[in-house]
Structure formats: structure tokens, C-alpha cells
Scaffold this motif. Structure first.
Motif, PDB file in Angstrom:
ATOM      1  N   TRP A   1      -3.157  20.264   3.431  1.00 52.15           N
ATOM      2  CA  TRP A   1      -2.644  20.124   4.796  1.00 52.15           C
ATOM      3  C   TRP A   1      -3.166  18.882   5.493  1.00 52.15           C
ATOM      4  N   GLY A   2      -3.471  17.863   4.729  1.00 50.89           N
ATOM      5  CA  GLY A   2      -3.815  16.576   5.289  1.00 50.89           C
ATOM      6  C   GLY A   2      -5.072  16.581   6.143  1.00 50.89           C
ATOM      7  N   LYS A   3      -5.085  15.707   7.147  1.00 53.13           N
ATOM      8  CA  LYS A   3      -6.254  15.569   8.003  1.00 53.13           C
ATOM      9  C   LYS A   3      -6.571  16.839   8.794  1.00 53.13           C
ATOM     10  N   PRO A   4      -5.570  17.577   9.318  1.00 54.50           N
ATOM     11  CA  PRO A   4      -5.903  18.843   9.991  1.00 54.50           C
ATOM     12  C   PRO A   4      -6.572  19.845   9.057  1.00 54.50           C
ATOM     13  N   GLY A   5      -6.104  19.916   7.804  1.00 53.21           N
ATOM     14  CA  GLY A   5      -6.734  20.816   6.843  1.00 53.21           C
ATOM     15  C   GLY A   5      -8.155  20.392   6.527  1.00 53.21           C
TER      16      GLY A   5
ATOM     17  N   GLU B   1      -4.172  10.303   2.267  1.00 50.94           N
ATOM     18  CA  GLU B   1      -3.397   9.579   1.268  1.00 50.94           C
ATOM     19  C   GLU B   1      -1.921   9.740   1.611  1.00 50.94           C
ATOM     20  N   ALA B   2      -1.207   8.647   1.759  1.00 52.46           N
ATOM     21  CA  ALA B   2       0.185   8.709   2.211  1.00 52.46           C
ATOM     22  C   ALA B   2       1.060   9.519   1.267  1.00 52.46           C
ATOM     23  N   ASN B   3       0.772   9.454  -0.050  1.00 52.58           N
ATOM     24  CA  ASN B   3       1.599  10.168  -1.021  1.00 52.58           C
ATOM     25  C   ASN B   3       1.510  11.679  -0.850  1.00 52.58           C
ATOM     26  N   ASP B   4       0.453  12.139  -0.154  1.00 54.63           N
ATOM     27  CA  ASP B   4       0.311  13.584   0.056  1.00 54.63           C
ATOM     28  C   ASP B   4       1.393  14.149   0.966  1.00 54.63           C
ATOM     29  N   VAL B   5       2.137  13.267   1.633  1.00 59.03           N
ATOM     30  CA  VAL B   5       3.232  13.751   2.478  1.00 59.03           C
ATOM     31  C   VAL B   5       4.291  14.447   1.631  1.00 59.03           C
ATOM     32  N   LEU B   6       4.280  14.172   0.338  1.00 59.67           N
ATOM     33  CA  LEU B   6       5.246  14.779  -0.578  1.00 59.67           C
ATOM     34  C   LEU B   6       4.719  16.061  -1.215  1.00 59.67           C
ATOM     35  N   ASN B   7       3.544  16.539  -0.762  1.00 59.66           N
ATOM     36  CA  ASN B   7       3.005  17.793  -1.306  1.00 59.66           C
ATOM     37  C   ASN B   7       3.951  18.956  -1.072  1.00 59.66           C
ATOM     38  N   THR B   8       4.649  18.933   0.038  1.00 61.23           N
ATOM     39  CA  THR B   8       5.617  19.980   0.354  1.00 61.23           C
ATOM     40  C   THR B   8       6.966  19.329   0.642  1.00 61.23           C
ATOM     41  N   PRO B   9       8.063  20.056   0.482  1.00 59.05           N
ATOM     42  CA  PRO B   9       9.388  19.447   0.682  1.00 59.05           C
ATOM     43  C   PRO B   9       9.810  19.352   2.138  1.00 59.05           C
TER      44      PRO B   9
ATOM     45  N   GLY C   1       0.829  -1.198   0.000  1.00 57.42           N
ATOM     46  CA  GLY C   1       0.000   0.000   0.000  1.00 57.42           C
ATOM     47  C   GLY C   1       0.864   1.248   0.000  1.00 57.42           C
ATOM     48  N   ASP C   2       0.209   2.399  -0.062  1.00 63.93           N
ATOM     49  CA  ASP C   2       0.953   3.658  -0.126  1.00 63.93           C
ATOM     50  C   ASP C   2       1.796   3.881   1.123  1.00 63.93           C
ATOM     51  N   TYR C   3       1.209   3.640   2.288  1.00 67.26           N
ATOM     52  CA  TYR C   3       1.958   3.856   3.535  1.00 67.26           C
ATOM     53  C   TYR C   3       3.173   2.933   3.639  1.00 67.26           C
ATOM     54  N   PRO C   4       3.000   1.614   3.458  1.00 66.60           N
ATOM     55  CA  PRO C   4       4.180   0.746   3.515  1.00 66.60           C
ATOM     56  C   PRO C   4       5.232   1.093   2.455  1.00 66.60           C
ATOM     57  N   SER C   5       4.790   1.534   1.288  1.00 68.57           N
ATOM     58  CA  SER C   5       5.739   1.863   0.220  1.00 68.57           C
ATOM     59  C   SER C   5       6.629   3.032   0.615  1.00 68.57           C
TER      60      SER C   5
ATOM     61  N   PRO D   1       3.804  14.013  15.966  1.00 67.17           N
ATOM     62  CA  PRO D   1       2.630  14.850  16.279  1.00 67.17           C
ATOM     63  C   PRO D   1       2.943  16.018  17.205  1.00 67.17           C
ATOM     64  N   LEU D   2       4.086  15.991  17.878  1.00 69.91           N
ATOM     65  CA  LEU D   2       4.425  17.082  18.791  1.00 69.91           C
ATOM     66  C   LEU D   2       4.655  18.399  18.065  1.00 69.91           C
ATOM     67  N   LEU D   3       5.099  18.336  16.803  1.00 70.13           N
ATOM     68  CA  LEU D   3       5.321  19.541  16.013  1.00 70.13           C
ATOM     69  C   LEU D   3       4.660  19.351  14.657  1.00 70.13           C
ATOM     70  N   ASN D   4       3.336  19.402  14.664  1.00 77.62           N
ATOM     71  CA  ASN D   4       2.537  19.160  13.472  1.00 77.62           C
ATOM     72  C   ASN D   4       2.249  20.502  12.806  1.00 77.62           C
ATOM     73  N   ALA D   5       3.043  20.840  11.796  1.00 79.78           N
ATOM     74  CA  ALA D   5       2.912  22.145  11.147  1.00 79.78           C
ATOM     75  C   ALA D   5       1.579  22.289  10.430  1.00 79.78           C
ATOM     76  N   GLU D   6       1.060  21.185   9.908  1.00 79.82           N
ATOM     77  CA  GLU D   6      -0.236  21.248   9.234  1.00 79.82           C
ATOM     78  C   GLU D   6      -1.360  21.578  10.211  1.00 79.82           C
ATOM     79  N   ARG D   7      -1.293  20.991  11.407  1.00 78.28           N
ATOM     80  CA  ARG D   7      -2.312  21.293  12.418  1.00 78.28           C
ATOM     81  C   ARG D   7      -2.202  22.747  12.886  1.00 78.28           C
ATOM     82  N   ILE D   8      -0.989  23.189  13.131  1.00 79.34           N
ATOM     83  CA  ILE D   8      -0.777  24.582  13.548  1.00 79.34           C
ATOM     84  C   ILE D   8      -1.323  25.539  12.499  1.00 79.34           C
TER      85      ILE D   8
END
Length: 574
Positions: A394-398, A89-97, A35-39, A360-367
Motif C-alpha cells: 500500500w505504498g507510503k501510507p502502508g 517505487e513508481a512501478n508499485d502503482v501496478l501492484n493492483t489493477p 527514471g521509473d516515474y517519468p517512464s 490525494p483526495l481519494l487515496n484508497a491506500e491511505r484509507i
């Protein structure tokens, strides 16, 4: 077979296995076996493990480096797995560098510590200093060697194809082959370069770098001297100034570290470079503080985004380095050793912060999502400025913030918000109203050319009008709007008049665009330049804007002829 050849073969094989492992992860992902996450986690593990293995194998040997690389890869993969959970979607982690950059820090910065730990001590600064620069040099040289090998392969393939032999091309069409070949050549290059460590010592490169210390100090000094006279608007006007300042801070940190070297005995002995190093160390916290202030004011105007959180974090780290360097110098004797010990602590701080970014302690998307939502709810962000697309990145927080907005949009009187979230553009009556509002803000030269200005504005797109209106609402130092439209018959082959639009977006960026109506009545937007082809720099453009606000410029024919007639003619582009 000598031990040297065995070591080279081992590293070449290790690199080839790394390429094969990466291919296996890609292939399994493409075939749906992972799956996307394991990949993503598996790819992170493979890259971190083999990068660390090749970096440490020279000084530590293959087995000891494999154990350390395994621990590092497990930590990096686990942290990236935590980050990926922020997204549907795990691939969205690559939306930003930023996650990739943080992962890179976690995967690479501990390597000198792991090498030094196998020797005298992980706090042995001379060992840390030399191993860090040696790893960088070995990878740079090995990458150049790999590129050269690929050039030879490409040329060989092209030559053989002349006589109808396509064996190289057919072999490279198998996806596993390029990856294994690249890894194997990289591993071989790392082994050979380590064997030639005495000939390819980083000392030569570092000695050359020391020559840049007075130059960088002079640039920073001129900047600080000119800043009060130039004004602070350019400093706080956007994202780029903070990045430029932080780049200078990073360069200054590296140059100070290079100048003081491993020990006082090996530090620079040049009086000029030594004094410049001290001056650079004292100036660094000022530059870092300006960068932090710039991004802080940007946040005050527009709120947090993951990018701004990341830059603010970098600026804070840069300020920490600057303060350590400046205080060390100002305390007098022993300043070099204090900086060296400070480098060790700050490097560890950098690793910890990069790791925290991936937790999760420094979740920039949530902030960012919570801040932008609150800014809208308390009225600091207008509906027209609400960026629903950013929330989607911004993923789930967005998504959670968007859900709150969507509930609000269903309430009576929130039709404009609903339209904004659905991407619905205002109708033509709104466009006409916006064009009229902008016409009241935008000055025109000559003053009698209001009809042409209004016609061009009425034919423009909504997003253009909104953009121009934001600029025109900004006042220059003379109190006039930061925009101007100059109207004239600039294109004689077209009916009517055309215009040049001046927009001072920041003191260092003045946009000048040509506007005219096409045959369908739509506005065409074209770039401008000097008649000799020179681009107009910010200083020239700012001077023109202010001069033209006072009086319309004269209209003169362009000194340009063509071969042929009409649109089939040929010209020399100036």
C-alpha cells in the motif's frame, strides 16, 4: 490519390508513430535514460494520446482529434503521476489493477463527449450514444483485423522458414517493428471501418443486445425471489458475491440504455422488451443495494482494503444509476428521456470519481492502511490475522502504518507482534497447542477415529491449522461447526488410515480435501472428485457435510482397474 486513401494512410502512419513512441519510452526506461516515474507518466501519455487520436480521427479529422487527444493525454498522465507519488517505487502503482482501471476511465470515457462537443453540443444524447457505441465497435473490429494480420504474418513466416527464408523472423526480432506494425495496422483498420460505417453500424449489434433484456430481468427476479428462502449468508460471505452482483448491475445498465436508444422513436417497440426494460430499471437499485450491503458487511468484519474501497465506490455508482432508472420509470410518461439525461450526468460523475481516485483526495491506500492499523490497535484484529504483507503493497501510507507497528513491537510484552512483523513462525510447542485447540473444535467420523484426526492435525503446517480453525469456529444453521473430518482406509496401498476434510468456507463454497501422511510423516493435501470424474458442486457438498455429521458414511471399494502393476500401471482417468 483520393482523399479516402490519404485518410487511411494518415491513420496508419499515426498508429505506427504511436507504436514507435511506446517503444522509445520502453527503450529509454530499459537503458536508464528515464527514471521509473517519468517512464510511467510517459507511457500513460503515449497510450492515451494515440488511443484517443485513433478513436476521434474518423469523425473529427486528424488535426482536431490530435488537439483533443493531447489535452486528454496530459490530464490522464498528470493524474497517474499523482497516483505514483503514493509509492516509494513508481512501478508499485501496478501492484493492483485499480489505478489502471481508473486511468482507463479517465482516458476513454470523455472521448464521446469530445466528439459531440465538436458537433452540436456535448450534451447531445443521440450524438453521445452513437459515438460511444461506434468507438467501441470500431476498436473491436480493428483489433480483430490486427489479430488476423498477425496470424497471416505468423503463417507466412512459418511457410517461408520451410524453404530456409527467415526474413520475417529476423525483422520481427527488432522490438520496434512489432509495435509499429501493430499500431499501423490498428490505425488502418480504424480508418477502413469508419469508411464502412454504414455497413458496420452499431445498430445491428444493439438490436441483438435488446433480446437479452427479458433474460437478464428473469435472472434477477429469480435471484430476488429465492434470496429470502436461501438465506443471506451467501450474499455477505465474501468479495465475489458483490462483484457478481455489480456485474449484473453493469449489464442491466447497458441493456436499459440500449433498449431506450437515442430517442423515443428509435427505442424498442416490442411490448415484451419494453415492459422488461421497465422491470429491469426498477430492479437495478435493489441489486446494487445488495452489492453495497455485501461489501459493507465485509468491511465490518475485516476492514478496508484498496480493493474494497474500489468495489464500494462501484456499488455506490451502480446504486446511483439504479435509483435514477427506477425513479424515472416510476414517474411515468417521459421516463426514457429522463434516463437518457441521467446517463449523461452519471457518466460525468464516473469520470470525476475516476479522476479523484488518482488524486490525494481519494487515496484508497491511505484509507486502508489507517483503518487496518486502527482495527489492530483497538483489538478488532488479532495478531495472527495481521497482514503485514498487505501493508507493504500500500505504498507510503502502508509503510507509515508499518512504522507505527514496528515501534509498538519494540515495547515489552509485544514479542508476538514482533515475530508476526518479521515473518517468524511459532515454534513446535505453539503448533502442538494449535493442533490441540483445533482437535477440540473439529468433529470426526467415526467418533472413535480421534487418534487419526489428531495425528493428521499434529503433522499439518501452522498456516493450515490457522485456516482450518477459522472455518471450524463458524457455526452452521444446525449449530455444528462448519468443518468435519471423515476417517477411513481410503488408500489401501498406504499404511494406516486417511481422511477427507470438509470445510464450508461459504454457503456456496465447500472444500473437500484428501489428507494422508507420506513416508516422511508430512501431511499431503489432495483434491477429491466423484468416481465418475464429476466435480462436487456446492449443494452436493453441503448435503454430504450435514449427512456425514450425523453418521459416518459406508466404505466401499472403487470400481477401477489398471493395466500393469503397482505405480507403473495405466488407468483411464474417470
Amino acid at each position: 490519390m483520393t482523399s479516402q486513401i490519404v485518410a487511411r494512410l494518415q491513420l496508419a502512419l499515426a498508429g505506427a508513430l504511436g507504436g514507435a513512441a511506446l517503444w522509445a519510452v520502453i527503450e529509454a526506461s530499459d537503458r536508464g535514460w528515464l527514471g521509473d516515474y517519468p517512464s510511467i507518466v510517459a507511457a500513460s501519455f503515449v497510450l492515451t494520446f494515440f488511443v484517443g487520436l485513433l478513436a476521434m480521427a474518423g469523425p473529427l479529422g486528424l488535426l482536431r482529434s490530435a488537439i483533443r487527444a493531447l489535452a486528454l493525454a496530459l490530464a490522464a498522465a498528470a493524474l497517474l503521476a499523482l497516483t505514483a507519488l503514493r509509492y516509494a517505487e513508481a512501478n508499485d502503482v501496478l501492484n493492483t489493477p485499480m489505478p489502471v482501471l481508473a486511468g482507463f476511465v479517465v482516458a476513454t470515457l470523455p472521448i464521446p463527449f469530445l466528439i459531440a462537443m465538436a458537433g452540436s453540443s456535448w450534451r447531445d444524447y443521440p450524438a453521445l450514444f452513437m459515438e460511444a457505441w461506434s468507438v467501441v465497435l470500431r476498436y473491436a473490429a480493428a483489433a480483430a483485423f490486427t489479430g488476423l494480420v498477425w496470424l497471416v504474418i505468423y503463417l507466412s513466416d512459418e511457410i517461408l522458414q520451410i524453404v530456409g527464408i527467415d526474413v520475417i523472423g529476423r525483422l520481427l526480432r527488432h522490438e520496434i517493428v512489432p509495435l509499429m506494425l501493430t499500431g499501423g495496422v490498428m490505425g488502418l483498420g480504424m480508418a477502413v471501418i469508419y469508411d464502412l460505417a454504414e455497413l458496420l453500424s452499431p445498430y445491428v449489434v444493439l438490436r441483438v443486445f435488446r433480446l437479452f433484456v427479458p433474460v437478464v430481468l428473469a435472472v434477477m427476479a429469480v435471484f430476488l425471489i429465492a434470496l429470502p428462502f436461501r438465506g443471506l449468508d451467501g450474499l455477505v460471505s465474501g468479495f465475489s458475491p458483490a462483484m457478481l452482483l455489480l456485474t449484473m448491475v453493469a449489464g442491466g445498465i447497458a441493456l436499459v440504455s440500449v433498449a431506450i436508444d437515442q430517442t423515443d422513436a428509435e427505442a424498442t417497440q416490442s411490448p415484451i422488451i419494453l415492459r422488461s426494460t421497465k422491470g429491469l430499471a426498477v430492479v437495478l437499485p435493489i441489486i446494487a443495494a445488495l452489492a453495497l450491503w455485501a461489501i459493507w458487511l465485509r468491511v465490518g468484519d475485516y476492514g478496508w482494503t484498496p480493493e474494497r474501497v474500489f468495489i464500494a465506490l462501484l456499488a455506490t455508482v451502480g446504486l446511483g444509476y439504479g435509483l435514477v432508472y427506477a425513479v424515472s420509470v416510476l414517474r411515468g410518461a417521459g421516463w426514457m428521456e429522463r434516463i437518457r439525461q441521467g446517463n449523461i450526468k452519471l457518466a460525468l460523475v464516473g469520470i470525476v470519481l475516476a479522476a479523484l481516485w488518482l488524486t490525494p483526495l481519494l487515496n484508497a491506500e491511505r484509507i486502508s492502511a489507517q483503518n487496518q492499523l486502527q482495527r489492530f490497535l483497538d483489538g478488532r484484529t488479532e495478531i495472527a490475522d495481521l497482514d503485514s504483507f498487505a501493508f507493504q503493497q500500500w505504498g507510503k501510507p502502508g509503510a507509515a502504518a508499518l512504522a507505527v507497528l514496528e515501534v509498538r513491537a519494540q515495547q515489552p510484552g509485544q514479542e508476538a507482534l514482533a515475530d508476526r512483523l518479521n515473518g517468524v513462525r511459532p515454534d513446535t510447542s505453539d503448533q502442538a497447542s494449535l493442533a490441540a485447540e483445533l482437535a477440540a473444535l473439529m468433529p470426526v467420523q467415526p467418533a472413535t477415529a480421534t487418534a487419526t484426526r489428531d495425528l493428521l492435525l499434529q503433522a499439518s503446517e501452522i498456516y493450515q491449522l490457522e485456516d482450518w480453525q477459522r472455518v471450524c469456529k463458524t457455526a452452521l444453521e444446525n449449530g455444528k461447526p462448519a468443518c468435519l473430518m471423515v476417517v477411513a482406509d481410503l488408500m489401501p496401498t498406504l499404511p494406516g488410515e486417511e481422511a477427507m476434510l470438509f470445510l464450508e468456507r461459504t454457503p456456496d463454497y465447500i472444500e473437500i480435501a484428501g489428507l494422508y501422511l507420506d513416508d516422511f510423516g508430512a501431511v499431503r493435501y489432495r483434491s477429491t472428485s466423484r468416481t465418475d470424474g464429476r466435480l462436487i458442486d456446492a449443494t452436493e457438498a453441503a448435503a454430504l457435510l450435514r449427512a456425514y455429521q450425523e453418521a459416518p458414511p459406508p466404505l466401499a471399494p472403487s470400481r477401477l482397474n489398471q493395466l500393469g502393476t503397482d505405480d507403473a500401471g495405466l488407468i483411464i482417468v474417470p
